[in-house]
Design an enzyme around this catalytic site. Structure first.
Site, PDB file in Angstrom:
ATOM      1  N   ILE A  14       0.824  -1.212   0.000  1.00  0.00           N
ATOM      2  CA  ILE A  14       0.000   0.000   0.000  1.00  0.00           C
ATOM      3  C   ILE A  14       0.855   1.258   0.000  1.00  0.00           C
ATOM      4  O   ILE A  14       0.600   2.202  -0.755  1.00  0.00           O
ATOM      5  CB  ILE A  14      -0.960   0.009   1.209  1.00  0.00           C
ATOM      6  CG1 ILE A  14      -1.875  -1.230   1.182  1.00  0.00           C
ATOM      7  CG2 ILE A  14      -1.797   1.295   1.223  1.00  0.00           C
ATOM      8  CD1 ILE A  14      -2.712  -1.361  -0.078  1.00  0.00           C
ATOM      9  N   CYS A 142      -9.258  -3.140   2.496  1.00  0.00           N
ATOM     10  CA  CYS A 142      -9.629  -3.300   1.087  1.00  0.00           C
ATOM     11  C   CYS A 142     -11.021  -3.899   0.936  1.00  0.00           C
ATOM     12  O   CYS A 142     -11.842  -3.402   0.153  1.00  0.00           O
ATOM     13  CB  CYS A 142      -8.593  -4.161   0.362  1.00  0.00           C
ATOM     14  SG  CYS A 142      -8.156  -5.690   1.228  1.00  0.00           S
TER      15      CYS A 142
END
Length: 343
Positions: A14, A142
């Protein structure tokens, strides 16, 4: 327009994507990223001219030995930024929080942290405006991001009363060589509901939602089967039109494209997208079924990239950006190349 100075602590799956996304924003400046290990990701960052910092001076020695210039320590980076995005491994963000507060910087955390780490959990389509001016935000995971994009889109148009979802989770990210499973379907967790329902309610506390999840031996994407009960009866056409026009949601027709799996989605993305990233929520068009107030569908979530746009919006929110919801969507999605098709 004032420019927000941002540091990213962590340059993994990320962190690296958020860092690169920051460099594409007109109202942000990437001051640097924090890396603990002088590996291939550090070499990539150096090749891109991204300033690299280390947690302490001790780690800097190994970087210098490999010819990687270090700009300073995490403390020094914090002294130079307005906002820090914490993209460290799960649980580390909470340990870093006292350091951030001492430095007086705004904070954006990831969904692996417990909700208590920040003043509020965040999902752009659900609570961008309400989150402005917060000292810290936690961008939900997510899977939760995918669920919330769908729920808040349909709730805004029709009203959503309840949600039931089964999540088929990828076992690991492509680079995670020590994770699995490799030959099993694992209850994740074996108890019901899974934590995803709890996570959704950190943003939508009023919602009746239950979730179940399993982990499977794949690295590509997550797949959800979602059933929503709306506040009023709708036609399938209305649902499809709403999803087709919504930001950050992509309808994919299996009939038109031949795509019926996550591996085919990724293969298609490899043809036209950097890192085969799919930050849009993918809804399989033919899977959408409507019966009065009930809507069912399959959706796919690219776990490596779906939260990146929300991180950019969260930076604007904690920095009290003057941009409205529509304006931040336009700025973020335009710079990152989000669109309605894979190509």
């Amino acid at each position: 327009m004032s420019v927000v100075k941002v540091g990213v602590n962590g340059f993994g799956t990320i962190g690296r994507r958020v860092a690169l996304a920051i460099t594409l924003q007109k109202d942000m400046k990437l001051v640097g990223v924090v890396k603990r290990t002088p590996d291939y990701a550090a070499l990539y960052a150096a090749s891109r001219g991204i300033p690299i910092y280390t947690p302490t001076a001790k780690e800097a020695e190994e970087f210098e030995k490999r010819g990687i210039k270090v700009g300073g320590t995490l403390r020094e980076l914090l002294a130079r930024v307005d906002v820090v995005v914490d993209a460290t491994p799960e649980g580390q963000g909470a340990k870093n929080k006292p350091l951030y507060r001492e430095a007086g910087v705004k904070q954006v955390y990831q969904g692996g942290e417990k909700p208590e780490v920040a003043e509020a959990s965040f999902s752009t389509l659900c609570n961008y405006e309400e989150s402005k001016g917060r000292g810290s935000l936690r961008v939900v995971s997510c899977n939760t991001t995918g669920l919330l994009r769908l729920i808040c889109t349909l709730n805004r148009e029709f009203g959503v009363e309840s949600v039931r979802a089964v999540l088929v989770r990828r076992g690991a990210d492509p680079k995670e060589v020590k994770k699995g499973p490799i030959d099993s379907i694992v209850l994740n967790p074996p108890t019901l509901p899974s934590h995803h329902a709890v996570d959704v309610r950190t943003v939508l506390p009023w919602l009746d939602i239950k979730t179940a999840a399993v982990a499977v031996p794949t690295t590509f994407m997550h797949m959800h089967h979602v059933t929503l009960k709306l506040a009023k009866p709708v036609e399938k056409r209305e649902v499809l039109e709403t999803l087709a026009s919504a930001p950050r949601i992509m309808l994919v027709s299996s009939g038109d494209t031949g795509i019926k799996s996550t591996s085919q989605l990724v293969d298609a993305a490899r043809l036209s997208r950097m890192g085969y990233d799919i930050p849009e929520l993918v809804v399989f068009e033919e899977s959408v079924a409507v019966d009065g107030r009930e809507v069912m569908l399959f959706q796919a979530v690219h776990q490596e990239s779906i939260v990146v746009p929300e991180n950019i919006d969260a930076i604007r929110a904690v920095a009290s950006s003057p941009l409205t919801l529509d304006e931040t969507l336009k700025a973020t999605d335009g710079s990152l190349g989000l669109r309605k098709t894979l190509w």
